[in-house]
Design an enzyme around this catalytic site. Structure first.
Site, PDB file in Angstrom:
ATOM      1  N   CYS A  42      17.952  25.074  30.496  1.00  0.00           N
ATOM      2  CA  CYS A  42      18.903  25.977  29.836  1.00  0.00           C
ATOM      3  C   CYS A  42      18.841  27.377  30.437  1.00  0.00           C
ATOM      4  O   CYS A  42      19.862  27.957  30.812  1.00  0.00           O
ATOM      5  CB  CYS A  42      18.615  26.017  28.338  1.00  0.00           C
ATOM      6  SG  CYS A  42      19.500  27.306  27.470  1.00  0.00           S
ATOM      7  N   LYS A  50      24.976  29.442  33.959  1.00  0.00           N
ATOM      8  CA  LYS A  50      26.349  28.930  33.953  1.00  0.00           C
ATOM      9  C   LYS A  50      27.281  29.833  33.161  1.00  0.00           C
ATOM     10  O   LYS A  50      28.359  30.206  33.624  1.00  0.00           O
ATOM     11  CB  LYS A  50      26.342  27.503  33.374  1.00  0.00           C
ATOM     12  CG  LYS A  50      27.651  26.852  33.358  1.00  0.00           C
ATOM     13  CD  LYS A  50      28.239  26.364  32.086  1.00  0.00           C
ATOM     14  CE  LYS A  50      27.702  26.528  30.739  1.00  0.00           C
ATOM     15  NZ  LYS A  50      27.688  25.291  29.962  1.00  0.00           N
ATOM     16  N   GLY A 176      33.562  14.024  36.338  1.00  0.00           N
ATOM     17  CA  GLY A 176      34.572  14.400  35.344  1.00  0.00           C
ATOM     18  C   GLY A 176      33.969  14.826  34.022  1.00  0.00           C
ATOM     19  O   GLY A 176      34.679  15.011  33.035  1.00  0.00           O
ATOM     20  N   ILE A 179      29.910  19.291  33.009  1.00  0.00           N
ATOM     21  CA  ILE A 179      29.349  20.151  34.065  1.00  0.00           C
ATOM     22  C   ILE A 179      30.326  20.240  35.246  1.00  0.00           C
ATOM     23  O   ILE A 179      30.585  21.329  35.778  1.00  0.00           O
ATOM     24  CB  ILE A 179      27.954  19.630  34.491  1.00  0.00           C
ATOM     25  CG1 ILE A 179      26.979  19.794  33.312  1.00  0.00           C
ATOM     26  CG2 ILE A 179      27.436  20.358  35.726  1.00  0.00           C
ATOM     27  CD1 ILE A 179      25.579  19.250  33.540  1.00  0.00           C
ATOM     28  N   GLU A 182      33.386  22.401  34.098  1.00  0.00           N
ATOM     29  CA  GLU A 182      33.041  23.825  33.961  1.00  0.00           C
ATOM     30  C   GLU A 182      32.913  24.477  35.337  1.00  0.00           C
ATOM     31  O   GLU A 182      33.457  25.559  35.581  1.00  0.00           O
ATOM     32  CB  GLU A 182      31.720  23.979  33.187  1.00  0.00           C
ATOM     33  CG  GLU A 182      31.872  23.663  31.715  1.00  0.00           C
ATOM     34  CD  GLU A 182      30.562  23.763  30.925  1.00  0.00           C
ATOM     35  OE1 GLU A 182      30.636  23.808  29.682  1.00  0.00           O
ATOM     36  OE2 GLU A 182      29.477  23.783  31.524  1.00  0.00           O
ATOM     37  N   ARG A 199      36.566   9.452  39.234  1.00  0.00           N
ATOM     38  CA  ARG A 199      36.970   8.062  39.443  1.00  0.00           C
ATOM     39  C   ARG A 199      37.644   7.439  38.226  1.00  0.00           C
ATOM     40  O   ARG A 199      38.388   6.468  38.342  1.00  0.00           O
ATOM     41  CB  ARG A 199      35.773   7.222  39.882  1.00  0.00           C
ATOM     42  CG  ARG A 199      34.721   7.099  38.835  1.00  0.00           C
ATOM     43  CD  ARG A 199      33.556   6.271  39.279  1.00  0.00           C
ATOM     44  NE  ARG A 199      32.626   6.215  38.148  1.00  0.00           N
ATOM     45  CZ  ARG A 199      31.466   5.620  38.171  1.00  0.00           C
ATOM     46  NH1 ARG A 199      31.053   5.026  39.252  1.00  0.00           N
ATOM     47  NH2 ARG A 199      30.688   5.614  37.114  1.00  0.00           N
ATOM     48  N   ARG A 205      35.479  12.339  29.493  1.00  0.00           N
ATOM     49  CA  ARG A 205      35.392  11.091  28.731  1.00  0.00           C
ATOM     50  C   ARG A 205      34.549  11.313  27.465  1.00  0.00           C
ATOM     51  O   ARG A 205      33.540  12.016  27.495  1.00  0.00           O
ATOM     52  CB  ARG A 205      34.722  10.020  29.601  1.00  0.00           C
ATOM     53  CG  ARG A 205      34.757   8.627  29.038  1.00  0.00           C
ATOM     54  CD  ARG A 205      34.521   7.630  30.159  1.00  0.00           C
ATOM     55  NE  ARG A 205      33.209   7.820  30.782  1.00  0.00           N
ATOM     56  CZ  ARG A 205      32.100   7.194  30.403  1.00  0.00           C
ATOM     57  NH1 ARG A 205      32.121   6.349  29.395  1.00  0.00           N
ATOM     58  NH2 ARG A 205      30.957   7.397  31.028  1.00  0.00           N
ATOM     59  N   ASP A 303      16.114  16.303  26.245  1.00  0.00           N
ATOM     60  CA  ASP A 303      16.896  15.486  27.180  1.00  0.00           C
ATOM     61  C   ASP A 303      16.142  14.251  27.670  1.00  0.00           C
ATOM     62  O   ASP A 303      16.763  13.275  28.076  1.00  0.00           O
ATOM     63  CB  ASP A 303      17.303  16.322  28.405  1.00  0.00           C
ATOM     64  CG  ASP A 303      18.445  17.285  28.096  1.00  0.00           C
ATOM     65  OD1 ASP A 303      18.770  17.457  26.896  1.00  0.00           O
ATOM     66  OD2 ASP A 303      19.003  17.868  29.045  1.00  0.00           O
ATOM     67  N   HIS A 435      45.668  36.700  10.129  1.00  0.00           N
ATOM     68  CA  HIS A 435      46.905  36.811  10.904  1.00  0.00           C
ATOM     69  C   HIS A 435      46.949  38.113  11.697  1.00  0.00           C
ATOM     70  O   HIS A 435      46.492  39.144  11.180  1.00  0.00           O
ATOM     71  CB  HIS A 435      48.089  36.758   9.934  1.00  0.00           C
ATOM     72  CG  HIS A 435      49.405  36.775  10.624  1.00  0.00           C
ATOM     73  ND1 HIS A 435      49.891  35.689  11.327  1.00  0.00           N
ATOM     74  CD2 HIS A 435      50.322  37.764  10.751  1.00  0.00           C
ATOM     75  CE1 HIS A 435      51.074  36.008  11.838  1.00  0.00           C
ATOM     76  NE2 HIS A 435      51.354  37.255  11.507  1.00  0.00           N
TER      77      HIS A 435
HETATM   78  P1  FAD Z   1      14.482  21.185  29.860  1.00  0.00           P
HETATM   79  O1  FAD Z   1      15.088  22.448  29.422  1.00  0.00           O
HETATM   80  O2  FAD Z   1      15.079  20.485  31.019  1.00  0.00           O
HETATM   81  O3  FAD Z   1      12.948  21.480  30.131  1.00  0.00           O
HETATM   82  C1  FAD Z   1      12.091  20.515  30.681  1.00  0.00           C
HETATM   83  C2  FAD Z   1      11.020  21.232  31.464  1.00  0.00           C
HETATM   84  O4  FAD Z   1       9.988  20.317  31.783  1.00  0.00           O
HETATM   85  C3  FAD Z   1      11.516  21.769  32.798  1.00  0.00           C
HETATM   86  O5  FAD Z   1      11.241  23.153  32.875  1.00  0.00           O
HETATM   87  C4  FAD Z   1      10.742  20.986  33.855  1.00  0.00           C
HETATM   88  O6  FAD Z   1      10.413  21.772  34.985  1.00  0.00           O
HETATM   89  C5  FAD Z   1       9.497  20.597  33.084  1.00  0.00           C
HETATM   90  N1  FAD Z   1       8.829  19.388  33.564  1.00  0.00           N
HETATM   91  C6  FAD Z   1       9.382  18.202  33.882  1.00  0.00           C
HETATM   92  N2  FAD Z   1       8.427  17.303  34.192  1.00  0.00           N
HETATM   93  C7  FAD Z   1       7.229  17.951  34.051  1.00  0.00           C
HETATM   94  C8  FAD Z   1       5.874  17.548  34.205  1.00  0.00           C
HETATM   95  N3  FAD Z   1       5.535  16.293  34.529  1.00  0.00           N
HETATM   96  N4  FAD Z   1       4.903  18.467  34.021  1.00  0.00           N
HETATM   97  C9  FAD Z   1       5.207  19.755  33.666  1.00  0.00           C
HETATM   98  N5  FAD Z   1       6.486  20.178  33.492  1.00  0.00           N
HETATM   99  C10 FAD Z   1       7.480  19.270  33.668  1.00  0.00           C
HETATM  100  N6  FAD Z   1      23.392  22.737  26.719  1.00  0.00           N
HETATM  101  C11 FAD Z   1      24.031  23.474  25.781  1.00  0.00           C
HETATM  102  O7  FAD Z   1      23.688  23.394  24.594  1.00  0.00           O
HETATM  103  N7  FAD Z   1      25.060  24.326  26.114  1.00  0.00           N
HETATM  104  C12 FAD Z   1      25.464  24.474  27.401  1.00  0.00           C
HETATM  105  O8  FAD Z   1      26.383  25.256  27.683  1.00  0.00           O
HETATM  106  C13 FAD Z   1      24.792  23.740  28.410  1.00  0.00           C
HETATM  107  N8  FAD Z   1      25.136  23.886  29.701  1.00  0.00           N
HETATM  108  C14 FAD Z   1      24.441  23.214  30.655  1.00  0.00           C
HETATM  109  C15 FAD Z   1      24.807  23.403  31.983  1.00  0.00           C
HETATM  110  C16 FAD Z   1      24.155  22.737  32.995  1.00  0.00           C
HETATM  111  C17 FAD Z   1      24.540  22.967  34.430  1.00  0.00           C
HETATM  112  C18 FAD Z   1      23.083  21.829  32.660  1.00  0.00           C
HETATM  113  C19 FAD Z   1      22.352  21.094  33.740  1.00  0.00           C
HETATM  114  C20 FAD Z   1      22.720  21.627  31.344  1.00  0.00           C
HETATM  115  C21 FAD Z   1      23.395  22.318  30.327  1.00  0.00           C
HETATM  116  N9  FAD Z   1      23.074  22.139  28.978  1.00  0.00           N
HETATM  117  C22 FAD Z   1      23.753  22.849  28.028  1.00  0.00           C
HETATM  118  C23 FAD Z   1      22.022  21.184  28.557  1.00  0.00           C
HETATM  119  C24 FAD Z   1      20.706  21.894  28.251  1.00  0.00           C
HETATM  120  O9  FAD Z   1      20.332  22.697  29.333  1.00  0.00           O
HETATM  121  C25 FAD Z   1      19.625  20.866  27.965  1.00  0.00           C
HETATM  122  O10 FAD Z   1      20.065  20.009  26.943  1.00  0.00           O
HETATM  123  C26 FAD Z   1      18.314  21.516  27.504  1.00  0.00           C
HETATM  124  O11 FAD Z   1      17.836  22.418  28.472  1.00  0.00           O
HETATM  125  C27 FAD Z   1      17.262  20.421  27.252  1.00  0.00           C
HETATM  126  O12 FAD Z   1      16.030  21.022  26.909  1.00  0.00           O
HETATM  127  P2  FAD Z   1      14.676  20.202  27.113  1.00  0.00           P
HETATM  128  O13 FAD Z   1      13.616  21.031  26.494  1.00  0.00           O
HETATM  129  O14 FAD Z   1      14.849  18.814  26.678  1.00  0.00           O
HETATM  130  O15 FAD Z   1      14.458  20.112  28.704  1.00  0.00           O
END
Ligand code: FAD
Length: 452
Positions: A42, A50, A176, A179, A182, A199, A205, A303, A435
């Site tokens: 994020c 982004k 599509g 990401i 945007e 595709r 979707r 995620d 309004h």
């Molecule tokens: P992450 O934020 O991915 O954190 C996981 C961390 O674990 C990473 O820092 C990684 O380096 C670390 N890691 C991985 N494996 C290991 C390991 N073995 N040992 C130590 N560290 C490790 N969401 C929204 O709500 N709004 C948006 O506008 C939005 N826009 C987005 C735009 C893009 C381009 C992308 C790619 C995603 C977007 N998202 C958005 C989704 C959002 O970023 C994710 O849902 C969110 O960051 C998930 O959080 P997380 O804690 O699950 O994982």
């Protein structure tokens, strides 16, 4: 049994950091390992950079509209270096904030990759082992390129966009989903000549058909070469970029190509074969409603579980985990009626069921209006917005709200409260209109345009 920590979190992204610091704030001894930069997807390579690019790209449209309103505007080229220098400074600042949040709440942070050794042990990259009563996997996901007969490494993925040395003149975006769409709008707004191949038969979707149709029309009207039913057949390195052969028979040179066709959970090489943690489709960790895996001491959020891949959801899953495990208050994660935005231009704000989804579940009335907003219609623009409510015919409850408009992301946050409270259409109508606004239509639509 004595452990080094009460909780060890793997992954310093949105979900992991929140869970770690809330657990530590409640008195638990917490360790956290992050292999890259604190803040995760994020903050470092997702929502935040982004959205800043969305802001940067929106000025072209605003300046051209200002001109038609009577302003004298002189519009130069976009200075990518100036922007990306400021962007990197901002990301460094935010990363520092995340590091401090952990430090101040007493979390011991390790800047290292971590893997699972057994139900209560993780190993850091230097071979040291840490034991913990509970392990929380919050490793997120990563962009993946599809398997093709040609070299897809010629193309960027979303992580690379933020590290471009210069803005390309032309870009092909493949995909599509939100990401892809945007970035198509962002790059177009920054002055890049954008082509998008998808595709399938329509972009975005899973979202409401009427909303995705309007966004596709608006993207085309603004000058994005949007081609559905089209994929890359071949790509080769060429002078000045990548030569791309498309399945529609066309061939063109693009300075840059971006693959935004999918993401995969970060479970590879995590040592999960050592424990009783099951992987589902695409390698996502299977968890129950409390985010617990088949190994009772190991939980997973965000995620990496591929439930609803959004930052606020990862955060809520982290909070629910702490509530369940450390506060003795079992809290399932509520994944129902999550409002969300797609930051295209115009934006999509959405909560609840699409017309298609709802009409499969039972009889619905559709209240929908698409019109030229006052601000753009005044200067003769063809822009259209959409305000739509999907209403249950039997109960009058609003099952879904879909908005395509500038700032729809802001609007849906508020409409989401009413939808989450299961407000009826009659209750929407009891609210006096503000309004003149675009969103007043949400409380003034008298008769359904159709029933389904
Ligand atoms: P992450 O934020 O991915 O954190 C996981 C961390 O674990 C990473 O820092 C990684 O380096 C670390 N890691 C991985 N494996 C290991 C390991 N073995 N040992 C130590 N560290 C490790 N969401 C929204 O709500 N709004 C948006 O506008 C939005 N826009 C987005 C735009 C893009 C381009 C992308 C790619 C995603 C977007 N998202 C958005 C989704 C959002 O970023 C994710 O849902 C969110 O960051 C998930 O959080 P997380 O804690 O699950 O994982």
């Amino acid at each position: 049994m004595e452990f080094d920590f009460d909780l060890f979190v793997i992954g310093g992204g949105s979900g992991g950091v929140r869970a770690a610091r809330v657990a530590a704030g409640g008195g638990a001894k917490v360790g956290l390992a992050e292999e890259s930069r604190m803040g995760g997807t994020c903050v470092i390579r997702g929502c935040v950079p982004k959205k800043l690019m969305v802001f940067a790209s929106s000025y072209t449209g605003a300046m051209s509209e200002a001109e038609d309103y009577g302003w004298e505007v002189s519009m130069g080229d976009f200075d990518w270096t100036k922007f990306s220098t400021r962007l990197n400074g901002e990301l460094d600042r935010l990363e520092g904030i995340y590091q401090n949040l952990l430090k101040n709440s007493g979390v011991e942070a390790f800047l290292s990759r971590a893997t699972v050794v057994d139900a209560h042990t993780v190993a850091l990259a230097d071979g040291t082992k840490k034991t913990a009563k509970h392990i929380l996997i919050a490793t997120g996901g990563r962009p993946v390129r599809p398997n093709e007969s040609f070299d897809t490494n010629l193309a960027m993925v979303s992580d690379d966009i933020f590290h471009m040395d210069a803005l390309p003149k032309s870009m092909l975006i493949v995909g599509g989903g939100f990401i892809a769409c945007e970035f198509a709008c962002i790059m177009h707004g920054l002055g890049v000549d954008v082509t998008l191949f998808y595709r399938g038969d329509q972009i975005l979707r899973g979202f409401d058909d009427e909303a995705r149709g309007l966004i596709a029309d608006m993207m085309k009207a603004r000058g994005i070469d949007l081609r559905v039913g089209t994929n890359v057949e071949d790509m080769q390195k060429a002078d000045g970029g990548v030569q791309v052969k498309a399945t529609d028979g066309t061939e063109a040179l693009f300075e840059k190509v971006l693959y935004a066709t999918g993401r995969a959970p970060n479970t590879d090489g995590l040592g999960l074969e050592n424990v009783d943690v099951e992987l589902g489709r695409g390698g996502a960790i299977t968890v129950d409603e409390y985010s617990q895996t088949g190994q009772p001491s190991i939980y997973a959020i965000g995620d990496v579980t591929n439930r609803v891949n959004l930052t606020p959801v990862a955060i809520r899953e982290g909070m629910a985990f702490v509530e369940t495990v450390f506060n003795g208050n079992p809290t399932p994660v509520d994944h129902d009626l999550i409002p969300a935005a797609v930051f295209t231009q115009p934006e999509l704000g959405t909560v609840g069921m699409s017309e298609e989804e709802a009409s499969k579940a039972g009889p619905v009335d559709i209240y929908s209006t698409s019109f030229k907003p006052m601000q753009q219609s005044f200067i003769g623009r063809e822009d259209r917005v959409l305000m739509k409510l999907v209403v249950c015919k039997n109960t009058d409850v609003v099952l879904g709200c879909h908005i395509v408009a500038p700032a729809a992301g802001e609007m849906i946050q508020l409409a989401g409260i009413a939808v989450k409270m299961k407000a009826t259409k009659a209750q929407f109508d009891q609210v006096c209109a503000v309004h003149p606004t675009m969103s007043e239509e949400l409380v003034t639509m008298k008769a359904p345009v159709r029933s389904a």
